[in-house]
Design an enzyme around this catalytic site. Sequence first.
Site, mmCIF file in Angstrom:
data_model
loop_
_atom_site.group_PDB
_atom_site.id
_atom_site.type_symbol
_atom_site.label_atom_id
_atom_site.label_comp_id
_atom_site.label_asym_id
_atom_site.label_seq_id
_atom_site.Cartn_x
_atom_site.Cartn_y
_atom_site.Cartn_z
ATOM 1 N N THR A 1 0.825 -1.215 0.000
ATOM 2 C CA THR A 1 0.000 0.000 0.000
ATOM 3 C C THR A 1 0.856 1.261 0.000
ATOM 4 O O THR A 1 0.438 2.300 -0.507
ATOM 5 C CB THR A 1 -0.935 -0.031 1.234
ATOM 6 O OG1 THR A 1 -1.744 -1.189 1.123
ATOM 7 C CG2 THR A 1 -1.822 1.184 1.318
ATOM 8 N N SER B 1 1.718 -7.608 -0.653
ATOM 9 C CA SER B 1 2.636 -8.481 0.105
ATOM 10 C C SER B 1 2.103 -9.898 0.273
ATOM 11 O O SER B 1 2.853 -10.795 0.649
ATOM 12 C CB SER B 1 2.973 -7.873 1.457
ATOM 13 O OG SER B 1 1.833 -7.782 2.267
ATOM 14 N N THR C 1 1.673 -4.232 4.278
ATOM 15 C CA THR C 1 1.552 -4.491 5.717
ATOM 16 C C THR C 1 0.972 -5.873 6.027
ATOM 17 O O THR C 1 1.134 -6.365 7.134
ATOM 18 C CB THR C 1 0.670 -3.420 6.399
ATOM 19 O OG1 THR C 1 -0.625 -3.450 5.818
ATOM 20 C CG2 THR C 1 1.283 -2.044 6.280
ATOM 21 N N ASP C 2 0.286 -6.501 5.045
ATOM 22 C CA ASP C 2 -0.331 -7.810 5.344
ATOM 23 C C ASP C 2 0.697 -8.850 5.752
ATOM 24 O O ASP C 2 0.429 -9.694 6.609
ATOM 25 C CB ASP C 2 -1.099 -8.342 4.124
ATOM 26 C CG ASP C 2 -2.367 -7.546 3.859
ATOM 27 O OD1 ASP C 2 -2.765 -6.758 4.736
ATOM 28 O OD2 ASP C 2 -2.949 -7.709 2.774
HETATM 29 N N1 DAS Z 1 -2.269 -4.465 0.054
HETATM 30 C C1 DAS Z 1 -1.747 -4.949 1.270
HETATM 31 C C2 DAS Z 1 -0.344 -5.472 1.132
HETATM 32 O O1 DAS Z 1 0.299 -5.312 0.105
HETATM 33 C C3 DAS Z 1 -1.944 -4.090 2.450
HETATM 34 C C4 DAS Z 1 -0.914 -3.064 2.797
HETATM 35 O O2 DAS Z 1 0.149 -2.895 2.225
HETATM 36 O O3 DAS Z 1 -1.186 -2.361 3.777
HETATM 37 O O4 DAS Z 1 0.097 -6.077 2.079
#
Ligand code: DAS
Length: 383
Positions: free
Chosen positions: A44, A91, A125-126
């Site tokens: 993100t 991710s 973040t995932d």
């Molecule tokens: N889209 C998700 C990721 O790539 C969420 C994020 O990055 O916050 O993990």
Amino acid sequence: MPPVNHMPRVLALGLLLIALPGAIAAQRDAAPRPKVLIIGTGGTISGVQDAPGTLGGYRAGALTTEQIVASVPSLVNFAQIETEQFSNVASTMITPDQWVALARRIDGVLRNRRDLAGVVVTHGTDRLEETAFFLYLTIRSEKPVVVVGAQRPATGISPDGPINLLSAVRTAAAPQSLGKGVLVVMDDRIISAREARKLYPRAGGFSSGEMGMLGVVSGGGPEYFFAPTRRRGSASEFDLDGVTSLPTVELTFAYPGGTGPRAEHKPAGIVVSATGLTCTESGAFQVLARAGTIVVQVFPSGEHVESSDREPEPVRPPPPRNDSTPNFARRMCPGLDSAFAVAPWVPNIGVQHLTPAKARILLMLALTRTRELREIQRIFDSY
Ligand code: DAS
């Protein structure tokens, strides 16, 4: 005697006092800034909102690392920035093979580039906490490596990526970050990668559970209050040089009425997220353990600390089918096949304050070195 005129000296002193802060600032500005390499993987933080300025859907991993760096002009006040694009994906697409490739790349660049102060990894973040913990266990350098993400896309309302990136770069550039292991910087918090976890997908959602954060990034830069003590960095024994792929370690949950994994399925290791197991689950894990799978039971919260001086429970053979010796397992699990009812389940490996996902990563790395239970326990006690 004519009166002494002190005026010129007072004037000179005044001018000096006025000019001094400027001279000091000029000297500071002239000093070369530390070099920081930013490696982008996507997420993100490099995401673009479908309808910019709204809260609607967005695409993760759309902007390049150079583009997100360009959106934070003040980065150059703190570091000389270099960028590298490792990947540009959400991710959830990051695989264990990519952990290995990323760790090797960072380890190599820190070994060969003495001029680099540190590395920042931008990440979705995932899966941020998993990648960060893998890097924490495998990068054998004392230089700071900071993993950072964002919970709002770069073109959304109030993106958090730019301030997170600035804080991450300031942390990676700071000498006080040396030797702290891989760090996660989110929302001005400096968290050890060992403890970092995403509690919820909003700003402020990264936490370190009951272990607390190491410090904060304030207006003046990173301020540390605590330092990690467990094995990491140059003391790590996990050398990825000969590793082509990581052993298969599955992650599963125990639940009321659960029957556990199927016996024909035999991964190298399995981590079960559980506060306790049903009789049938217990039996199924014992069958797996007897077939050579290393079983690790972890509290779902990741907050439990299993005492570190315990001996790993040996995998016991099943009793003879006609054995009717009363034991605790049979009292607890009446009707359970005697092949299962050896003893109430005791996990083979004690885990100290790791989430199930992180216990899985440590077990994957432990299995690159040994299959001996006592050695695996030593590894879990050390990192
Ligand atoms: N889209 C998700 C990721 O790539 C969420 C994020 O990055 O916050 O993990």
